[in-house]
Design a protein around this motif. Structure first.
Motif, PDB file in Angstrom:
ATOM      1  N   GLY A 131       0.723  -1.419   0.095  1.00  0.00           N
ATOM      2  CA  GLY A 131       0.074  -0.208  -0.242  1.00  0.00           C
ATOM      3  C   GLY A 131       0.868   1.085   0.317  1.00  0.00           C
ATOM      4  O   GLY A 131       0.872   2.352   0.430  1.00  0.00           O
ATOM      5  N   VAL A 132       1.324   1.618  -0.890  1.00  0.00           N
ATOM      6  CA  VAL A 132       2.830   2.620  -1.113  1.00  0.00           C
ATOM      7  C   VAL A 132       1.871   3.868  -1.221  1.00  0.00           C
ATOM      8  O   VAL A 132       2.452   4.755  -0.370  1.00  0.00           O
ATOM      9  CB  VAL A 132       3.787   1.907  -2.033  1.00  0.00           C
ATOM     10  N   PRO A 133       1.402   3.489  -2.352  1.00  0.00           N
ATOM     11  CA  PRO A 133       1.200   5.090  -2.309  1.00  0.00           C
ATOM     12  C   PRO A 133       0.055   5.825  -1.843  1.00  0.00           C
ATOM     13  O   PRO A 133      -0.381   5.197  -1.160  1.00  0.00           O
ATOM     14  CB  PRO A 133       0.397   5.123  -3.920  1.00  0.00           C
ATOM     15  N   GLN A 134       0.733   7.316  -1.399  1.00  0.00           N
ATOM     16  CA  GLN A 134      -1.336   7.992  -0.690  1.00  0.00           C
ATOM     17  C   GLN A 134      -0.858   9.128  -1.897  1.00  0.00           C
ATOM     18  O   GLN A 134      -2.114   8.177  -2.998  1.00  0.00           O
ATOM     19  CB  GLN A 134       0.128   8.569   0.079  1.00  0.00           C
TER      20      GLN A 134
ATOM     21  N   ILE B 228       7.963   4.096  -8.649  1.00  0.00           N
ATOM     22  CA  ILE B 228       8.206   2.387  -9.277  1.00  0.00           C
ATOM     23  C   ILE B 228       9.162   1.883 -10.915  1.00  0.00           C
ATOM     24  O   ILE B 228       9.331   1.135 -10.964  1.00  0.00           O
ATOM     25  CB  ILE B 228       6.818   1.411  -9.987  1.00  0.00           C
TER      26      ILE B 228
ATOM     27  N   ASP C 212      17.192  10.074  -6.256  1.00  0.00           N
ATOM     28  CA  ASP C 212      16.230  11.155  -6.801  1.00  0.00           C
ATOM     29  C   ASP C 212      15.128  10.463  -7.259  1.00  0.00           C
ATOM     30  O   ASP C 212      14.175  11.740  -7.998  1.00  0.00           O
ATOM     31  CB  ASP C 212      17.267  10.907  -8.673  1.00  0.00           C
TER      32      ASP C 212
ATOM     33  N   LEU D 258      11.822  12.249  -5.757  1.00  0.00           N
ATOM     34  CA  LEU D 258      11.490  12.149  -3.868  1.00  0.00           C
ATOM     35  C   LEU D 258       9.925  12.235  -3.948  1.00  0.00           C
ATOM     36  O   LEU D 258       8.737  12.146  -4.958  1.00  0.00           O
ATOM     37  CB  LEU D 258      11.303  13.897  -4.125  1.00  0.00           C
ATOM     38  N   CYS D 259       9.124  12.342  -2.604  1.00  0.00           N
ATOM     39  CA  CYS D 259       7.621  12.475  -2.497  1.00  0.00           C
ATOM     40  C   CYS D 259       7.106  13.249  -1.843  1.00  0.00           C
ATOM     41  O   CYS D 259       7.937  13.197  -1.060  1.00  0.00           O
ATOM     42  CB  CYS D 259       7.202  10.663  -1.630  1.00  0.00           C
ATOM     43  N   ARG D 260       6.496  14.008  -2.079  1.00  0.00           N
ATOM     44  CA  ARG D 260       5.725  15.139  -0.929  1.00  0.00           C
ATOM     45  C   ARG D 260       5.348  14.123   0.862  1.00  0.00           C
ATOM     46  O   ARG D 260       4.714  15.064   1.347  1.00  0.00           O
ATOM     47  CB  ARG D 260       5.275  16.563  -1.227  1.00  0.00           C
ATOM     48  N   CYS D 261       4.303  13.221   0.076  1.00  0.00           N
ATOM     49  CA  CYS D 261       3.482  12.905   1.111  1.00  0.00           C
ATOM     50  C   CYS D 261       5.019  11.828   2.119  1.00  0.00           C
ATOM     51  O   CYS D 261       3.615  11.117   2.758  1.00  0.00           O
ATOM     52  CB  CYS D 261       3.304  11.735   0.430  1.00  0.00           C
ATOM     53  N   GLY D 262       5.874  11.841   1.581  1.00  0.00           N
ATOM     54  CA  GLY D 262       7.068  10.850   2.483  1.00  0.00           C
ATOM     55  C   GLY D 262       6.605   9.710   2.994  1.00  0.00           C
ATOM     56  O   GLY D 262       6.068   8.913   4.070  1.00  0.00           O
TER      57      GLY D 262
ATOM     58  N   TYR E  40       8.786   7.116   1.917  1.00  0.00           N
ATOM     59  CA  TYR E  40       9.733   6.641   1.999  1.00  0.00           C
ATOM     60  C   TYR E  40      10.070   5.350   2.434  1.00  0.00           C
ATOM     61  O   TYR E  40      10.615   4.387   2.163  1.00  0.00           O
ATOM     62  CB  TYR E  40      11.229   7.916   2.288  1.00  0.00           C
TER      63      TYR E  40
END
Lengths: 321, 153
Positions: free
Chosen positions: B93-96, B105, B129, B131-135, B137
Protein backbone atom coordinates in the motif's frame (compact mmCIF):
# COMPACT_ATOMS: atom_id res chain seq x y z
CA UNK A 1 27.58 20.11 -14.18
CA UNK A 2 27.69 20.23 -10.40
CA UNK A 3 25.09 17.97 -8.90
CA UNK A 4 22.71 19.83 -6.64
CA UNK A 5 21.15 18.16 -3.65
CA UNK A 6 17.45 18.87 -3.39
CA UNK A 7 15.90 17.91 -0.09
CA UNK A 8 12.24 16.96 0.22
CA UNK A 9 11.61 20.11 2.25
CA UNK A 10 13.17 22.41 -0.32
CA UNK A 11 11.40 20.54 -3.12
CA UNK A 12 8.06 21.17 -1.45
CA UNK A 13 8.91 24.81 -0.85
CA UNK A 14 10.03 25.30 -4.43
CA UNK A 15 7.05 23.57 -5.97
CA UNK A 16 4.56 25.41 -3.80
CA UNK A 17 6.23 28.71 -4.61
CA UNK A 18 6.33 27.96 -8.31
CA UNK A 19 2.89 26.56 -8.79
CA UNK A 20 0.82 27.69 -5.85
CA UNK A 21 0.83 24.02 -4.88
CA UNK A 22 0.43 21.08 -7.18
CA UNK A 23 -3.06 19.77 -7.65
CA UNK A 24 -2.79 16.24 -6.39
CA UNK A 25 -6.35 14.97 -6.40
CA UNK A 26 -6.78 12.33 -9.06
CA UNK A 27 -9.54 10.54 -10.84
CA UNK A 28 -9.78 7.17 -12.37
CA UNK A 29 -9.88 6.85 -16.11
CA UNK A 30 -13.33 5.29 -16.24
CA UNK A 31 -14.81 8.56 -15.08
CA UNK A 32 -14.81 11.31 -17.65
CA UNK A 33 -13.63 14.79 -16.92
CA UNK A 34 -16.63 16.93 -16.15
CA UNK A 35 -17.69 19.20 -18.94
CA UNK A 36 -19.17 22.65 -18.82
CA UNK A 37 -21.41 22.49 -21.86
CA UNK A 38 -24.91 21.04 -21.87
CA UNK A 39 -24.81 17.26 -21.76
CA UNK A 40 -26.88 14.41 -20.58
CA UNK A 41 -27.55 14.32 -16.89
CA UNK A 42 -24.49 12.39 -15.93
CA UNK A 43 -21.02 12.28 -17.40
CA UNK A 44 -20.15 9.26 -15.33
CA UNK A 45 -19.78 6.00 -17.10
CA UNK A 46 -21.31 3.21 -15.05
CA UNK A 47 -23.68 1.09 -17.10
CA UNK A 48 -26.57 -0.28 -15.10
CA UNK A 49 -29.61 0.79 -13.19
CA UNK A 50 -29.29 3.89 -11.10
CA UNK A 51 -30.87 3.39 -7.69
CA UNK A 52 -30.01 6.86 -6.55
CA UNK A 53 -27.33 9.44 -7.31
CA UNK A 54 -24.72 7.39 -5.46
CA UNK A 55 -25.51 3.85 -6.50
CA UNK A 56 -25.65 2.07 -9.85
CA UNK A 57 -26.22 -1.68 -10.00
CA UNK A 58 -25.47 -3.78 -13.05
CA UNK A 59 -27.45 -6.85 -14.02
CA UNK A 60 -24.44 -8.99 -13.12
CA UNK A 61 -24.54 -7.65 -9.57
CA UNK A 62 -21.61 -5.26 -9.84
CA UNK A 63 -22.32 -2.24 -7.68
CA UNK A 64 -20.79 1.06 -8.79
CA UNK A 65 -20.65 3.73 -6.14
CA UNK A 66 -20.28 7.34 -7.21
CA UNK A 67 -17.91 9.20 -4.96
CA UNK A 68 -18.67 12.91 -4.64
CA UNK A 69 -15.39 13.72 -2.92
CA UNK A 70 -11.77 14.18 -3.88
CA UNK A 71 -9.21 11.45 -3.42
CA UNK A 72 -5.90 12.98 -2.42
CA UNK A 73 -4.37 9.87 -0.94
CA UNK A 74 -6.31 10.27 2.27
CA UNK A 75 -8.53 7.31 1.43
CA UNK A 76 -11.66 9.26 0.55
CA UNK A 77 -12.80 6.91 -2.18
CA UNK A 78 -12.47 3.89 0.05
CA UNK A 79 -14.11 5.37 3.12
CA UNK A 80 -17.09 6.75 1.19
CA UNK A 81 -17.54 3.38 -0.52
CA UNK A 82 -17.39 1.63 2.85
CA UNK A 83 -20.01 3.95 4.33
CA UNK A 84 -22.45 3.22 1.52
CA UNK A 85 -21.64 -0.50 1.34
CA UNK A 86 -22.14 -0.88 5.09
CA UNK A 87 -25.80 -0.03 4.76
CA UNK A 88 -26.30 -1.55 1.34
CA UNK A 89 -25.07 -4.91 2.68
CA UNK A 90 -23.23 -5.64 -0.51
CA UNK A 91 -20.27 -7.94 -0.87
CA UNK A 92 -17.17 -5.70 -0.79
CA UNK A 93 -15.64 -7.58 -3.72
CA UNK A 94 -18.57 -6.48 -5.92
CA UNK A 95 -17.91 -2.79 -5.33
CA UNK A 96 -16.53 -0.50 -8.02
CA UNK A 97 -16.19 3.25 -7.71
CA UNK A 98 -16.19 6.25 -9.97
CA UNK A 99 -16.25 9.97 -9.33
CA UNK A 100 -19.57 11.75 -9.17
CA UNK A 101 -20.44 14.40 -11.71
CA UNK A 102 -20.10 17.94 -10.36
CA UNK A 103 -22.34 19.33 -13.11
CA UNK A 104 -25.15 17.04 -12.06
CA UNK A 105 -24.69 18.21 -8.49
CA UNK A 106 -25.00 21.84 -9.54
CA UNK A 107 -27.90 21.32 -11.94
CA UNK A 108 -29.90 19.18 -9.52
CA UNK A 109 -29.90 21.49 -6.54
CA UNK A 110 -26.82 20.05 -4.83
CA UNK A 111 -27.93 16.47 -5.27
CA UNK A 112 -24.84 15.06 -3.60
CA UNK A 113 -25.31 17.41 -0.60
CA UNK A 114 -21.61 18.23 -0.36
CA UNK A 115 -18.87 17.76 -2.92
CA UNK A 116 -16.03 19.54 -1.20
CA UNK A 117 -13.32 17.62 0.60
CA UNK A 118 -11.55 19.42 3.38
CA UNK A 119 -10.45 19.51 6.97
CA UNK A 120 -10.51 15.75 7.64
CA UNK A 121 -14.29 16.06 7.86
CA UNK A 122 -15.41 13.67 5.17
CA UNK A 123 -16.36 10.70 7.32
CA UNK A 124 -17.22 12.73 10.40
CA UNK A 125 -19.67 15.09 8.73
CA UNK A 126 -20.86 13.33 5.60
CA UNK A 127 -21.55 9.84 6.91
CA UNK A 128 -25.28 10.39 7.64
CA UNK A 129 -26.33 11.00 4.06
CA UNK A 130 -23.79 8.57 2.58
CA UNK A 131 -24.92 5.73 4.81
CA UNK A 132 -28.49 6.89 4.22
CA UNK A 133 -28.03 6.45 0.46
CA UNK A 134 -27.04 2.83 1.04
CA UNK A 135 -29.85 2.19 3.50
CA UNK A 136 -32.41 3.70 1.18
CA UNK A 137 -31.29 1.54 -1.74
CA UNK A 138 -31.38 -1.54 0.46
CA UNK A 139 -34.93 -0.97 1.64
CA UNK A 140 -36.63 0.13 -1.56
CA UNK A 141 -37.48 -3.26 -3.09
CA UNK A 142 -38.89 -4.36 0.23
CA UNK A 143 -41.12 -1.32 0.37
CA UNK A 144 -42.27 -2.24 -3.11
CA UNK A 145 -43.30 -5.71 -1.90
CA UNK A 146 -40.48 -7.54 -3.61
CA UNK A 147 -38.32 -8.49 -0.69
CA UNK A 148 -35.30 -6.44 0.16
CA UNK A 149 -31.68 -6.29 -0.71
CA UNK A 150 -30.98 -7.28 2.81
CA UNK A 151 -34.06 -9.53 3.06
CA UNK A 152 -35.01 -7.78 6.27
CA UNK A 153 -35.57 -4.27 7.48
CA UNK A 154 -33.59 -5.09 10.61
CA UNK A 155 -29.98 -3.95 10.59
CA UNK A 156 -27.75 -6.75 9.40
CA UNK A 157 -24.45 -7.66 10.91
CA UNK A 158 -22.94 -9.33 7.90
CA UNK A 159 -22.72 -8.65 4.18
CA UNK A 160 -24.97 -10.19 1.64
CA UNK A 161 -23.90 -11.31 -1.78
CA UNK A 162 -27.45 -11.14 -2.99
CA UNK A 163 -31.04 -10.51 -2.03
CA UNK A 164 -33.98 -12.64 -1.18
CA UNK A 165 -37.62 -12.34 -1.91
CA UNK A 166 -39.96 -13.29 0.84
CA UNK A 167 -40.69 -17.00 0.61
CA UNK A 168 -39.07 -17.26 -2.77
CA UNK A 169 -35.65 -18.15 -4.07
CA UNK A 170 -32.76 -15.74 -3.50
CA UNK A 171 -32.17 -13.24 -6.25
CA UNK A 172 -29.21 -11.10 -7.21
CA UNK A 173 -28.80 -7.40 -6.62
CA UNK A 174 -29.02 -6.91 -10.34
CA UNK A 175 -32.47 -8.49 -10.47
CA UNK A 176 -33.70 -6.17 -7.76
CA UNK A 177 -32.13 -3.03 -9.10
CA UNK A 178 -34.82 -2.17 -11.60
CA UNK A 179 -37.58 -2.53 -9.02
CA UNK A 180 -35.59 -0.61 -6.45
CA UNK A 181 -35.07 2.31 -8.78
CA UNK A 182 -38.83 2.77 -9.19
CA UNK A 183 -39.74 2.79 -5.52
CA UNK A 184 -40.03 5.96 -3.49
CA UNK A 185 -39.95 5.44 0.24
CA UNK A 186 -42.43 7.30 2.45
CA UNK A 187 -39.75 7.61 5.06
CA UNK A 188 -36.06 7.06 4.59
CA UNK A 189 -34.65 4.34 6.89
CA UNK A 190 -32.49 5.10 9.87
CA UNK A 191 -28.78 4.43 9.54
CA UNK A 192 -26.94 2.01 11.79
CA UNK A 193 -25.47 4.09 14.56
CA UNK A 194 -24.22 1.38 16.88
CA UNK A 195 -20.68 0.32 15.92
CA UNK A 196 -21.44 -3.14 17.29
CA UNK A 197 -23.80 -3.69 14.35
CA UNK A 198 -21.28 -2.70 11.68
CA UNK A 199 -19.87 -5.50 9.57
CA UNK A 200 -17.62 -3.34 7.37
CA UNK A 201 -16.94 0.03 8.99
CA UNK A 202 -13.90 -0.02 11.22
CA UNK A 203 -12.46 -3.09 9.47
CA UNK A 204 -9.25 -2.74 7.49
CA UNK A 205 -9.72 -2.77 3.73
CA UNK A 206 -7.17 -2.09 1.04
CA UNK A 207 -7.56 1.34 -0.52
CA UNK A 208 -9.44 1.22 -3.79
CA UNK A 209 -7.33 3.90 -5.45
CA UNK A 210 -4.00 2.13 -5.12
CA UNK A 211 -4.25 -0.24 -8.12
CA UNK A 212 -4.74 2.81 -10.36
CA UNK A 213 -1.68 4.50 -8.90
CA UNK A 214 0.76 1.69 -9.69
CA UNK A 215 0.03 1.30 -13.39
CA UNK A 216 -0.16 4.89 -14.56
CA UNK A 217 -3.93 4.90 -15.10
CA UNK A 218 -4.75 7.37 -12.31
CA UNK A 219 -5.42 10.73 -13.91
CA UNK A 220 -4.51 14.01 -12.28
CA UNK A 221 -5.29 17.58 -13.20
CA UNK A 222 -2.24 17.70 -15.46
CA UNK A 223 -3.57 14.72 -17.41
CA UNK A 224 -6.88 16.36 -18.27
CA UNK A 225 -7.37 17.32 -21.89
CA UNK A 226 -10.36 19.19 -23.16
CA UNK A 227 -11.38 20.80 -26.40
CA UNK A 228 -9.24 23.86 -27.16
CA UNK A 229 -7.10 23.00 -24.15
CA UNK A 230 -4.12 25.34 -24.26
CA UNK A 231 -0.68 24.49 -23.00
CA UNK A 232 2.16 26.92 -22.63
CA UNK A 233 5.66 26.60 -21.40
CA UNK A 234 7.43 28.76 -18.90
CA UNK A 235 10.09 31.02 -20.23
CA UNK A 236 13.46 29.47 -19.71
CA UNK A 237 12.35 25.88 -19.34
CA UNK A 238 13.50 23.20 -19.72
CA UNK A 239 16.82 25.01 -19.32
CA UNK A 240 15.86 26.15 -15.82
CA UNK A 241 19.34 25.20 -14.68
CA UNK A 242 21.75 27.99 -15.43
CA UNK A 243 24.60 29.99 -14.03
CA UNK A 244 24.09 32.95 -11.75
CA UNK A 245 24.25 35.45 -14.61
CA UNK A 246 21.65 33.60 -16.62
CA UNK A 247 19.31 33.26 -13.68
CA UNK A 248 19.75 36.94 -12.78
CA UNK A 249 19.03 37.89 -16.37
CA UNK A 250 15.78 35.94 -16.21
CA UNK A 251 14.83 37.61 -12.95
CA UNK A 252 15.58 41.02 -14.43
CA UNK A 253 13.33 40.21 -17.36
CA UNK A 254 10.53 39.41 -14.97
CA UNK A 255 10.23 35.66 -15.11
CA UNK A 256 6.49 35.02 -15.32
CA UNK A 257 4.79 33.06 -12.59
CA UNK A 258 2.79 30.00 -13.29
CA UNK A 259 -0.92 30.21 -13.47
CA UNK A 260 -2.57 29.05 -10.26
CA UNK A 261 -4.58 26.47 -12.12
CA UNK A 262 -1.82 23.91 -11.87
CA UNK A 263 1.21 22.47 -13.46
CA UNK A 264 -0.60 21.72 -16.69
CA UNK A 265 -0.27 25.29 -17.77
CA UNK A 266 3.16 25.76 -16.33
CA UNK A 267 4.96 22.77 -17.74
CA UNK A 268 7.81 23.07 -20.16
CA UNK A 269 6.45 22.57 -23.62
CA UNK A 270 7.71 21.87 -27.02
CA UNK A 271 8.05 24.08 -30.01
CA UNK A 272 6.97 27.38 -28.54
CA UNK A 273 10.11 29.40 -28.92
CA UNK A 274 8.46 32.60 -27.77
CA UNK A 275 7.63 31.10 -24.37
CA UNK A 276 4.93 33.11 -22.69
CA UNK A 277 5.09 35.59 -25.52
CA UNK A 278 3.33 32.81 -27.41
CA UNK A 279 0.49 32.90 -24.91
CA UNK A 280 -2.15 35.32 -23.82
CA UNK A 281 -4.56 35.58 -20.94
CA UNK A 282 -7.94 33.97 -21.47
CA UNK A 283 -11.21 35.36 -20.21
CA UNK A 284 -10.71 33.97 -16.74
CA UNK A 285 -7.11 34.99 -16.60
CA UNK A 286 -5.80 31.59 -17.63
CA UNK A 287 -2.90 31.20 -20.04
CA UNK A 288 -3.88 30.05 -23.51
CA UNK A 289 -1.67 29.72 -26.58
CA UNK A 290 -1.74 32.67 -28.91
CA UNK A 291 -2.83 31.56 -32.35
CA UNK A 292 -2.22 33.29 -35.61
CA UNK A 293 -5.09 34.97 -37.40
CA UNK A 294 -8.31 36.62 -36.29
CA UNK A 295 -10.32 33.46 -36.84
CA UNK A 296 -8.14 31.48 -34.49
CA UNK A 297 -8.15 34.29 -31.92
CA UNK A 298 -11.92 34.52 -32.00
CA UNK A 299 -12.22 30.77 -31.60
CA UNK A 300 -10.04 30.86 -28.52
CA UNK A 301 -12.10 33.68 -27.11
CA UNK A 302 -15.21 31.59 -27.49
CA UNK A 303 -16.83 34.03 -29.93
CA UNK A 304 -18.26 33.31 -33.33
CA UNK A 305 -15.84 32.93 -36.21
CA UNK A 306 -18.07 35.15 -38.29
CA UNK A 307 -17.70 38.04 -35.87
CA UNK A 308 -14.05 37.91 -34.96
CA UNK A 309 -12.91 39.75 -31.90
CA UNK A 310 -9.43 41.21 -32.12
CA UNK A 311 -6.78 39.27 -30.25
CA UNK A 312 -6.06 40.60 -26.80
CA UNK A 313 -2.75 42.28 -26.16
CA UNK A 314 0.16 40.08 -25.22
CA UNK A 315 0.56 39.15 -21.60
CA UNK A 316 2.58 41.65 -19.67
CA UNK A 317 6.16 40.66 -19.09
CA UNK A 318 5.65 41.69 -15.51
CA UNK A 319 4.63 38.91 -13.18
CA UNK A 320 0.97 39.31 -12.40
CA UNK A 321 -0.21 35.87 -11.36
CA UNK B 1 11.17 16.71 -37.59
CA UNK B 2 9.69 13.26 -37.90
CA UNK B 3 11.22 10.26 -36.21
CA UNK B 4 10.22 6.92 -34.81
CA UNK B 5 10.51 5.87 -31.18
CA UNK B 6 10.21 2.41 -29.72
CA UNK B 7 7.83 2.92 -26.80
CA UNK B 8 6.65 -0.07 -24.79
CA UNK B 9 7.49 -2.35 -27.69
CA UNK B 10 5.53 -0.31 -30.21
CA UNK B 11 6.93 1.88 -32.96
CA UNK B 12 5.57 5.41 -32.54
CA UNK B 13 6.22 7.99 -35.23
CA UNK B 14 6.14 11.56 -33.96
CA UNK B 15 6.69 14.93 -35.56
CA UNK B 16 8.35 17.20 -33.01
CA UNK B 17 11.42 19.34 -32.67
CA UNK B 18 14.40 17.10 -31.88
CA UNK B 19 15.18 18.85 -28.59
CA UNK B 20 11.65 18.38 -27.25
CA UNK B 21 11.90 16.63 -23.89
CA UNK B 22 10.88 13.01 -24.22
CA UNK B 23 8.42 13.51 -21.35
CA UNK B 24 6.20 15.76 -23.45
CA UNK B 25 6.45 13.52 -26.49
CA UNK B 26 5.27 10.61 -24.37
CA UNK B 27 2.49 12.58 -22.72
CA UNK B 28 1.29 14.95 -25.43
CA UNK B 29 2.12 13.22 -28.69
CA UNK B 30 1.77 9.56 -27.76
CA UNK B 31 -0.78 10.03 -24.96
CA UNK B 32 0.98 8.05 -22.24
CA UNK B 33 0.16 10.27 -19.27
CA UNK B 34 1.29 7.83 -16.58
CA UNK B 35 4.71 9.49 -16.64
CA UNK B 36 4.38 12.72 -14.70
CA UNK B 37 5.82 16.21 -14.89
CA UNK B 38 7.22 17.29 -11.56
CA UNK B 39 10.08 19.77 -11.55
CA UNK B 40 11.16 19.85 -15.18
CA UNK B 41 14.83 19.88 -14.18
CA UNK B 42 15.43 16.17 -13.52
CA UNK B 43 15.55 16.58 -9.75
CA UNK B 44 12.31 15.06 -8.49
CA UNK B 45 12.11 11.82 -10.47
CA UNK B 46 8.37 11.97 -11.25
CA UNK B 47 9.18 11.52 -14.94
CA UNK B 48 11.43 8.47 -14.54
CA UNK B 49 11.22 5.98 -17.39
CA UNK B 50 13.46 3.22 -18.69
CA UNK B 51 15.66 3.75 -21.72
CA UNK B 52 17.28 0.46 -22.69
CA UNK B 53 16.51 -0.74 -19.17
CA UNK B 54 18.17 2.19 -17.42
CA UNK B 55 16.14 4.56 -15.24
CA UNK B 56 16.23 8.03 -16.80
CA UNK B 57 14.47 11.35 -16.28
CA UNK B 58 12.34 12.01 -19.32
CA UNK B 59 11.95 15.74 -18.66
CA UNK B 60 15.57 16.46 -19.54
CA UNK B 61 16.10 13.84 -22.21
CA UNK B 62 15.71 15.16 -25.75
CA UNK B 63 13.36 12.96 -27.72
CA UNK B 64 15.88 12.62 -30.53
CA UNK B 65 18.37 11.06 -28.10
CA UNK B 66 15.99 8.14 -27.56
CA UNK B 67 15.73 7.17 -31.21
CA UNK B 68 16.76 3.55 -31.70
CA UNK B 69 16.51 2.85 -27.98
CA UNK B 70 13.97 0.80 -26.06
CA UNK B 71 11.71 3.15 -24.08
CA UNK B 72 9.54 1.73 -21.30
CA UNK B 73 6.99 3.76 -19.37
CA UNK B 74 4.85 2.78 -16.40
CA UNK B 75 2.11 1.71 -18.83
CA UNK B 76 4.47 -0.77 -20.45
CA UNK B 77 6.14 -2.12 -17.34
CA UNK B 78 3.79 -5.12 -17.26
CA UNK B 79 0.38 -6.37 -18.21
CA UNK B 80 -2.19 -6.17 -15.42
CA UNK B 81 0.24 -4.68 -12.91
CA UNK B 82 1.98 -8.04 -12.65
CA UNK B 83 5.55 -6.75 -12.31
CA UNK B 84 6.98 -7.72 -8.91
CA UNK B 85 7.48 -4.06 -8.02
CA UNK B 86 3.85 -3.23 -8.82
CA UNK B 87 2.66 -6.27 -6.88
CA UNK B 88 4.75 -5.24 -3.90
CA UNK B 89 3.50 -1.66 -4.17
CA UNK B 90 -0.11 -2.85 -3.96
CA UNK B 91 0.63 -5.35 -1.20
CA UNK B 92 2.38 -2.80 1.00
CA UNK B 93 0.00 0.00 0.00
CA UNK B 94 2.79 2.39 -0.88
CA UNK B 95 1.09 5.31 -2.66
CA UNK B 96 -0.59 8.15 -0.90
CA UNK B 97 -1.50 10.83 -3.42
CA UNK B 98 0.32 8.74 -6.01
CA UNK B 99 1.63 11.53 -8.22
CA UNK B 100 5.29 10.55 -7.91
CA UNK B 101 4.67 6.82 -7.83
CA UNK B 102 5.10 6.07 -11.52
CA UNK B 103 8.60 7.47 -11.25
CA UNK B 104 9.26 5.68 -7.98
CA UNK B 105 8.12 2.36 -9.44
CA UNK B 106 10.23 2.76 -12.58
CA UNK B 107 13.32 3.62 -10.53
CA UNK B 108 12.65 0.66 -8.22
CA UNK B 109 12.08 -1.69 -11.17
CA UNK B 110 15.45 -0.72 -12.64
CA UNK B 111 17.10 -1.40 -9.30
CA UNK B 112 15.41 -4.77 -8.77
CA UNK B 113 16.38 -5.83 -12.29
CA UNK B 114 19.99 -5.00 -11.52
CA UNK B 115 20.32 -6.18 -7.92
CA UNK B 116 18.66 -9.32 -6.59
CA UNK B 117 18.87 -8.41 -2.92
CA UNK B 118 19.62 -4.70 -2.67
CA UNK B 119 20.91 -3.43 0.66
CA UNK B 120 19.37 -0.43 2.36
CA UNK B 121 22.28 1.70 1.17
CA UNK B 122 21.77 0.54 -2.40
CA UNK B 123 18.05 1.23 -2.21
CA UNK B 124 18.65 4.70 -0.80
CA UNK B 125 21.24 5.45 -3.45
CA UNK B 126 19.04 4.23 -6.31
CA UNK B 127 15.98 6.09 -5.07
CA UNK B 128 17.71 9.29 -3.95
CA UNK B 129 16.56 11.22 -7.01
CA UNK B 130 12.91 10.33 -6.54
CA UNK B 131 11.12 12.67 -4.18
CA UNK B 132 7.74 12.14 -2.56
CA UNK B 133 5.83 15.01 -0.98
CA UNK B 134 3.66 12.60 0.95
CA UNK B 135 6.73 11.01 2.52
CA UNK B 136 6.10 7.39 1.56
CA UNK B 137 9.80 6.58 1.75
CA UNK B 138 9.60 3.92 4.44
CA UNK B 139 6.95 1.99 2.56
CA UNK B 140 8.98 2.36 -0.64
CA UNK B 141 11.97 0.68 1.03
CA UNK B 142 9.73 -2.11 2.37
CA UNK B 143 8.14 -2.60 -1.02
CA UNK B 144 11.47 -2.79 -2.85
CA UNK B 145 12.59 -5.50 -0.45
CA UNK B 146 9.32 -7.33 -0.98
CA UNK B 147 9.61 -6.89 -4.75
CA UNK B 148 13.06 -8.47 -4.75
CA UNK B 149 11.56 -11.46 -2.90
CA UNK B 150 8.73 -11.71 -5.39
CA UNK B 151 11.14 -11.43 -8.31
CA UNK B 152 13.05 -14.45 -7.07
CA UNK B 153 9.99 -16.54 -6.17
Amino acid sequence: MTKQILSRRSFIRASVAAGGGLMLGFHMPVALAASIGPRTQSTTTAVGIEINAWIVIDKDGTVTLRIPHTEMGQGGITSVAMLIAEELNVDWSKIKTEFADANRHLRNNKEYKVMSTHGSQLVRLQHPHLMGAGASARERPQAGGRGGMGASTAPRSRPSSGCSRRATAPATYGEFAEAAAKVKLDKEPEIKKDPATWWLLGKPRQRLDIPHKVNGSAQYAIDTRRARHGLCRREGEPGAVGNAEELQLRRDQGSPRRHRGGAAQGGSRQARPAGLAGCRRGRRGQLVPRQDGARAASRSNGTSATAPRPARPAISRKATG
Amino acid sequence: MQFTLNVNGKAETVDVEPETPLLWVLRDNIGLTGTKYGCGIARCGACTIHVDGQAMKACQLPASAAVGKRITTIEGLSNNSSHPVQQAWVEIGVPQCGYCQSGQIMAAAALVAKRKNPTLAEIEAAMADNLCRCGTYQRIVQAIRRASELAQA
